[in-house]
Design a protein around this motif. Structure first.
Motif, PDB file in Angstrom:
ATOM      1  N   LEU A  39       0.829  -1.208   0.000  1.00  0.00           N
ATOM      2  CA  LEU A  39       0.000   0.000   0.000  1.00  0.00           C
ATOM      3  C   LEU A  39       0.864   1.258   0.000  1.00  0.00           C
ATOM      4  N   PHE A  40       1.910   1.250   0.838  1.00  0.00           N
ATOM      5  CA  PHE A  40       2.754   2.443   0.982  1.00  0.00           C
ATOM      6  C   PHE A  40       3.547   2.740  -0.287  1.00  0.00           C
ATOM      7  N   THR A  41       3.952   1.721  -1.016  1.00  0.00           N
ATOM      8  CA  THR A  41       4.790   1.933  -2.191  1.00  0.00           C
ATOM      9  C   THR A  41       3.995   2.123  -3.479  1.00  0.00           C
ATOM     10  N   ASN A  42       2.676   2.057  -3.411  1.00  0.00           N
ATOM     11  CA  ASN A  42       1.832   2.232  -4.592  1.00  0.00           C
ATOM     12  C   ASN A  42       1.451   3.706  -4.736  1.00  0.00           C
ATOM     13  N   PRO A  43       1.948   4.383  -5.766  1.00  0.00           N
ATOM     14  CA  PRO A  43       1.680   5.817  -5.932  1.00  0.00           C
ATOM     15  C   PRO A  43       0.199   6.198  -5.989  1.00  0.00           C
ATOM     16  N   THR A  44      -0.677   5.254  -6.350  1.00  0.00           N
ATOM     17  CA  THR A  44      -2.102   5.587  -6.394  1.00  0.00           C
ATOM     18  C   THR A  44      -2.659   5.821  -4.997  1.00  0.00           C
ATOM     19  N   ASN A  45      -1.910   5.447  -3.957  1.00  0.00           N
ATOM     20  CA  ASN A  45      -2.350   5.637  -2.572  1.00  0.00           C
ATOM     21  C   ASN A  45      -1.748   6.878  -1.914  1.00  0.00           C
ATOM     22  N   TRP A  46      -1.003   7.673  -2.641  1.00  0.00           N
ATOM     23  CA  TRP A  46      -0.231   8.758  -2.032  1.00  0.00           C
ATOM     24  C   TRP A  46      -0.992  10.058  -1.840  1.00  0.00           C
ATOM     25  N   ASP A  47      -2.244  10.119  -2.216  1.00  0.00           N
ATOM     26  CA  ASP A  47      -3.024  11.329  -1.954  1.00  0.00           C
ATOM     27  C   ASP A  47      -3.111  11.518  -0.444  1.00  0.00           C
ATOM     28  N   GLY A  48      -2.682  12.668   0.063  1.00  0.00           N
ATOM     29  CA  GLY A  48      -2.695  12.914   1.501  1.00  0.00           C
ATOM     30  C   GLY A  48      -1.416  12.491   2.202  1.00  0.00           C
ATOM     31  N   TYR A  49      -0.400  12.047   1.457  1.00  0.00           N
ATOM     32  CA  TYR A  49       0.894  11.663   2.036  1.00  0.00           C
ATOM     33  C   TYR A  49       1.906  12.782   1.806  1.00  0.00           C
ATOM     34  N   TYR A  50       2.643  13.098   2.854  1.00  0.00           N
ATOM     35  CA  TYR A  50       3.630  14.181   2.794  1.00  0.00           C
ATOM     36  C   TYR A  50       4.942  13.733   3.419  1.00  0.00           C
ATOM     37  N   ALA A  51       6.028  14.056   2.743  1.00  0.00           N
ATOM     38  CA  ALA A  51       7.349  13.912   3.345  1.00  0.00           C
ATOM     39  C   ALA A  51       7.602  15.185   4.137  1.00  0.00           C
ATOM     40  N   VAL A  52       8.330  15.057   5.237  1.00  0.00           N
ATOM     41  CA  VAL A  52       8.617  16.201   6.098  1.00  0.00           C
ATOM     42  C   VAL A  52      10.130  16.403   6.136  1.00  0.00           C
ATOM     43  N   PHE A  53      10.533  17.657   5.935  1.00  0.00           N
ATOM     44  CA  PHE A  53      11.941  18.025   5.903  1.00  0.00           C
ATOM     45  C   PHE A  53      12.222  19.065   6.974  1.00  0.00           C
ATOM     46  N   ASP A  54      13.453  19.039   7.507  1.00  0.00           N
ATOM     47  CA  ASP A  54      13.839  20.056   8.486  1.00  0.00           C
ATOM     48  C   ASP A  54      14.350  21.292   7.761  1.00  0.00           C
ATOM     49  N   GLY A  55      14.802  22.284   8.511  1.00  0.00           N
ATOM     50  CA  GLY A  55      15.274  23.538   7.941  1.00  0.00           C
ATOM     51  C   GLY A  55      16.495  23.391   7.048  1.00  0.00           C
ATOM     52  N   ASP A  56      17.217  22.283   7.170  1.00  0.00           N
ATOM     53  CA  ASP A  56      18.387  22.024   6.332  1.00  0.00           C
ATOM     54  C   ASP A  56      18.043  21.194   5.102  1.00  0.00           C
ATOM     55  N   GLY A  57      16.757  20.900   4.916  1.00  0.00           N
ATOM     56  CA  GLY A  57      16.337  20.108   3.768  1.00  0.00           C
ATOM     57  C   GLY A  57      16.516  18.607   3.948  1.00  0.00           C
ATOM     58  N   GLU A  58      16.776  18.170   5.180  1.00  0.00           N
ATOM     59  CA  GLU A  58      16.921  16.742   5.460  1.00  0.00           C
ATOM     60  C   GLU A  58      15.547  16.120   5.708  1.00  0.00           C
ATOM     61  N   ARG A  59      15.287  14.974   5.097  1.00  0.00           N
ATOM     62  CA  ARG A  59      14.034  14.258   5.303  1.00  0.00           C
ATOM     63  C   ARG A  59      14.032  13.720   6.735  1.00  0.00           C
ATOM     64  N   VAL A  60      13.003  14.099   7.505  1.00  0.00           N
ATOM     65  CA  VAL A  60      12.942  13.684   8.910  1.00  0.00           C
ATOM     66  C   VAL A  60      11.751  12.794   9.220  1.00  0.00           C
ATOM     67  N   GLY A  61      10.796  12.698   8.294  1.00  0.00           N
ATOM     68  CA  GLY A  61       9.636  11.874   8.566  1.00  0.00           C
ATOM     69  C   GLY A  61       8.580  12.021   7.495  1.00  0.00           C
ATOM     70  N   PHE A  62       7.405  11.524   7.824  1.00  0.00           N
ATOM     71  CA  PHE A  62       6.271  11.621   6.906  1.00  0.00           C
ATOM     72  C   PHE A  62       4.977  11.656   7.710  1.00  0.00           C
ATOM     73  N   PHE A  63       3.945  12.173   7.072  1.00  0.00           N
ATOM     74  CA  PHE A  63       2.580  12.148   7.611  1.00  0.00           C
ATOM     75  C   PHE A  63       1.650  11.682   6.508  1.00  0.00           C
ATOM     76  N   SER A  64       0.573  11.023   6.911  1.00  0.00           N
ATOM     77  CA  SER A  64      -0.527  10.735   5.999  1.00  0.00           C
ATOM     78  C   SER A  64      -1.789  11.275   6.645  1.00  0.00           C
ATOM     79  N   PHE A  65      -2.688  11.778   5.807  1.00  0.00           N
ATOM     80  CA  PHE A  65      -3.932  12.374   6.277  1.00  0.00           C
ATOM     81  C   PHE A  65      -5.085  11.844   5.445  1.00  0.00           C
ATOM     82  N   GLU A  66      -6.141  11.399   6.121  1.00  0.00           N
ATOM     83  CA  GLU A  66      -7.336  10.925   5.422  1.00  0.00           C
ATOM     84  C   GLU A  66      -8.562  11.410   6.185  1.00  0.00           C
ATOM     85  N   MET A  67      -9.379  12.201   5.510  1.00  0.00           N
ATOM     86  CA  MET A  67     -10.572  12.760   6.122  1.00  0.00           C
ATOM     87  C   MET A  67     -11.690  11.733   6.146  1.00  0.00           C
ATOM     88  N   ASP A  68     -12.346  11.609   7.297  1.00  0.00           N
ATOM     89  CA  ASP A  68     -13.514  10.738   7.458  1.00  0.00           C
ATOM     90  C   ASP A  68     -14.562  11.581   8.180  1.00  0.00           C
TER      91      ASP A  68
END
Length: 153
Positions: A39-68
């Motif tokens: 599920l995570f690696t399928n691009p059709t599921n990436w709506d609402g998925y965000y990579a998170v970067f710090d002030g130096d542009g380093e990837r520090v995490g991710f969030f997913s959001f789904e409204m119900d």
């Protein structure tokens, strides 16, 4: 710390899939559950998925959001070398602030493995409350999870 949210990309997903957590948090390694990984690696599921970067542009995490209805279900992960060192609360607060701007939910909901008291304490510190404990099929078995809720004021 400042965080920047960007729609998730193939490069982000590849990096996140390679993350390895120390036990017992290796439960969260993306390849621990083949269905979750697919599920995570399928691009059709990436709506609402965000990579998170710090002030130096380093990837520090991710969030997913789904409204119900009026509740926004969130998922998240932080890079393993940043966990357990006090980065969790500002990271979660940044995710909630971003989500308020993008989605304007009445409430947030999330589920976390019941053993992960470290994460649960972070979620409680930002305002989440425990709602229920339930069994979730994942990683080849059934494990207790805690559903948590945060009502936006």
């Amino acid at each position: 710390m400042m965080y920047e949210f960007s729609p998730i990309s193939v490069g982000d997903v590849d990096a996140i899939v390679s993350w390895r957590y120390d036990p017992p948090y290796d439960f969260y390694d993306m390849d621990s559950d083949p269905e979750d990984l697919a599920l995570f690696t399928n691009p059709t599921n990436w709506d609402g998925y965000y990579a998170v970067f710090d002030g130096d542009g380093e990837r520090v995490g991710f969030f997913s959001f789904e409204m119900d209805a009026d509740t926004l279900e969130i998922g998240l992960g932080m890079r393993p070398d940043l966990t357990g060192d006090g980065h969790g609360q500002p990271f979660v607060e940044a995710g909630l602030a971003f989500a308020r701007e993008e989605y304007d939910p009445a409430a947030f909901s999330l589920s976390v493995a019941a053993f992960n008291e470290r994460a649960i304490s972070v979620y409680e510190a930002v305002g989440f409350e425990r709602v229920e404990t339930f069994l979730q099929a994942t990683n080849g078995g059934e494990y207790p999870f805690v559903r948590m809720r945060y009502v936006v004021e």
